[in-house]
Design an enzyme around this catalytic site. Structure first.
Site, PDB file in Angstrom:
ATOM      1  N   TYR A 196       0.827  -1.219   0.000  1.00  0.00           N
ATOM      2  CA  TYR A 196       0.000   0.000   0.000  1.00  0.00           C
ATOM      3  C   TYR A 196       0.859   1.266   0.000  1.00  0.00           C
ATOM      4  CZ  TYR A 196      -3.975  -2.980   0.903  1.00  0.00           C
ATOM      5  OH  TYR A 196      -4.945  -3.924   0.789  1.00  0.00           O
ATOM      6  N   LYS A 238       9.422  -7.908  -4.817  1.00  0.00           N
ATOM      7  CA  LYS A 238       9.724  -9.345  -4.919  1.00  0.00           C
ATOM      8  C   LYS A 238       8.957 -10.004  -6.059  1.00  0.00           C
ATOM      9  CE  LYS A 238       9.548 -13.091  -1.502  1.00  0.00           C
ATOM     10  NZ  LYS A 238       9.185 -13.361  -0.088  1.00  0.00           N
ATOM     11  N   GLU A 289     -11.915 -11.650   9.968  1.00  0.00           N
ATOM     12  CA  GLU A 289     -12.369 -11.646   8.569  1.00  0.00           C
ATOM     13  C   GLU A 289     -12.144 -13.017   7.928  1.00  0.00           C
ATOM     14  OE1 GLU A 289     -10.566  -7.997   6.792  1.00  0.00           O
ATOM     15  OE2 GLU A 289     -12.650  -7.306   6.818  1.00  0.00           O
ATOM     16  N   ALA A 332      -3.915  -0.753   6.172  1.00  0.00           N
ATOM     17  CA  ALA A 332      -3.769  -0.336   4.781  1.00  0.00           C
ATOM     18  C   ALA A 332      -4.037   1.162   4.666  1.00  0.00           C
ATOM     19  CB  ALA A 332      -4.764  -1.108   3.917  1.00  0.00           C
TER      20      ALA A 332
END
Lengths: 397, 397
Positions: free
Chosen positions: B14, B39, B170, B313
């Site tokens: 982010y 990466k 979540e 985020a």
């Protein structure tokens, strides 16, 4: 006590289902009491299992609920596992009950034959049921996911198929189609994936036409398969297989398709067997047991030249039809009919759009053979379930 | 030697992506030379990973190719792994090369914090990358397939989620939606499946509104989740977890979501850290390093009351925007702008059609909160990729 003869059919494979369907059609009302026993409440289409095993088709397309096949007003269905067969008592012991019979039809299917290779039973998977092929499919996908987290472990991407008979060849045909999809899905370089097909016999598909065998191997080689023919697996370990002269092939996935032997229940019941199979009489009955028919993987049937037929779906189906006829004849005190196998042809698929086969006395390969294969599969669905089943399960074809 | 300042951005999470996108927009031609290092050649939407981990969405919907986000005429992209950061030499050592910089932006993301719990690193999985969530998904499916072959192994059907923070909650929301599908697919009795959520803190979602937390737990309990709140995991073994007073929960699947610490590269570079994180200055720079910005999981940012913000985020994105502004200001010798976090609201999904959240100073739950969550996810796609990305990846919402 009922005076109606009691027929018990063990196993809803090709033989058991065909026997049931024919009895259902031929028996008159109250002429016999028929019970079909099966471990699952579904029949599976063994010749289709190589596809869901590789993940190129949904396992649902390889099974049919028994309730969709048999008429439960005519045939009783018992979902249970057979524990013991007692011919002396005319009884079958189930996991949760007992059934007595006047006539018994044994169509229980075989077991993997490991030829005593150490570690095979513990470390290799088999293509033999819905549950086993779901395991293979998930296992293969899991190896790709594991490799992405441990990229030095190329043994996660090495797949060993032991046996280059029909099941082995058809499975690697599908697997080699599936690998590029999995590579894409998991961002894996396809050149890292290895598929080995190892066969101890001097040729793949022993007994099949050599020209077609060469064609099949060439098709599969082009899809990335490495053949090791005339090479025996010496041992299967948690790390892979040891072959021939001690070479190790490191792999986390070994699928053994190298042989089928009879069910251990047959030996335990006291029948005389050869590799677990009973050399049945001309009516497919166990010697010395006029009321016991043995079909499919558990029976040894010889051709006119005195060599045993390989236990295929085709022969099991024909045996089922013959068995049903003879059961009805027995009940009606009519003469029995000897079993004569009629080979309608043999087709092996090699993945999408490729196959080899012999039918109507001719050789076929490539797209035409692939169509033939589809026609055979559709014909089977039609035989067991008519048009509705063809429409429901035939989509995959 | 170029006289153009060289900016190197490590990590396309982010923070790194937002910094890159803003620099791309604000910098004039030839004003700076910007290189983004990552990466993988894709950015992943970390806040969406709980869905592909559970298998309720395709992992492809949680990643975006970097080439679709950045303009390669303006920003160079290097696909490589950072091995070492050398502030004294103004250099970054990559797995396959070296980059020197005038300004460095570190947005490398964190690592799982195991709090020294033995066995967690070796035996638990984490929700932290595309590769890790593909592994979790495949691992879960594999357990169902294994169970069908070894029906006494109910530990295959026991799923332990360590941590009841946002990610843990979540994830179990999705997992509890996925389980009935898997039970159907593999013919497994749903009552055999157990989902445990284990949290050492005295409440789930610590710091969140207690009424909403209670609502969330009730929703998840109804979906079959067993909460063990205020219970620490003492050890994680290949057979499961040992909790609280020594009780063993046998499970082949442990997902650890209990914490994130800074990347070990930060400590190794010589920055002073608290649990791997750098207490950055008001401009998000490492103390003593005017040319090094640290964003996201590797930075500690304090609220006006002196407590650290959780690394979300949202804060990483705002930090990226601020960082890009300050990089441009530095190059132009303009004054820097202090970072001030503005909380736009927080929503946690609880599976299909269920969520809880606080936004615009109000509490939301149920379907309305679920819509809010979707709006936030769509807004993010819009911010980083505009309408085309919303149309391409927004289907899952």
């Amino acid at each position: 006590m009922s005076s109606i003869p009691k027929i018990v059919i063990l196993g809803a494979g090709y033989g058991g289902v065909l026997t049931s369907l024919r009895l259902q059609k031929e028996l008159n009302y109250n002429e016999a009491d028929v019970t079909l026993v099966n471990k699952h409440d579904y029949h599976y289409i063994t010749t289709h299992l190589h596809m869901p095993a590789a993940g190129t088709d949904n396992p649902e397309n390889a099974r049919v609920n028994i309730s969709k096949l048999i008429d439960e007003f005519k045939i009783d269905f018992v979902k249970s596992t057979v524990v013991q067969i007692r011919p002396q008592d005319r009884k079958v012991i189930l996991e949760d009950g007992t059934l007595s019979y006047d006539y018994l039809v044994i169509g229980l299917g075989g077991e993997p034959e490991t030829f005593g290779i150490p570690g095979l039973l513990e470390n290799a998977m088999n293509i033999r049921s819905i549950n086993s092929v779901r395991l293979i499919r998930e296992h293969i996908e899991y190896q790709f996911a594991r490799f992405k987290r441990e990229p030095h472990r190329t043994d996660y991407l090495t797949f060993v198929v032991g046996g280059a008979g029909f099941t082995g060849i058809e499975f690697i045909g599908e697997l080699s189609d599936r690998i590029p999809e999995l590579c894409k899905q998991f961002d894996v370089d396809p050149s890292l994936v290895k598929i080995y097909n190892i066969e101890a016999a001097p040729t793949a598909l022993p007994g099949f036409d050599p020209e077609l065998v060469e064609y099949a191997m060439e098709v599969l080689r082009k899809k990335g398969v490495t053949f090791r023919i005339g090479t025996a697996i010496k041992e299967c370990t948690p790390d892979g297989v040891i072959v021939g002269d001690g070479e190790e092939i490191r792999s986390q996935t070994v699928i053994w398709t190298g042989g089928i032997r009879g069910n251990r229940l047959i030996e335990e019941a006291g029948f005389e067997t050869m590799r677990g199979r009973v050399k049945v009489d001309e009516f497919m009955r166990a010697p010395g047991h006029e009321n016991i028919y043995i079909l499919g993987d558990n029976s040894l049937v010889f051709n006119p030249e005195g060599r045993p037929y390989p236990p295929t779906a085709q022969i099991a189906m024909q045996a089922g039809v013959n068995c049903a006829h003879n059961l009805v004849a027995s009940i009606r005190n009519q003469p029995l009919k000897g079993f004569a196998y009629s080979n309608k042809g043999t087709v092996a698929s090699l993945g999408k759009g490729e196959a080899i086969g012999i039918a109507f006395g001719k050789k076929y390969k490539g797209r035409v053979a692939a169509w033939l294969k589809k026609a055979i599969d559709l014909r089977y669905l039609f035989i067991i379930g008519g048009i509705p089943l063809v429409l429901r399960k035939g989509k995959f074809l």
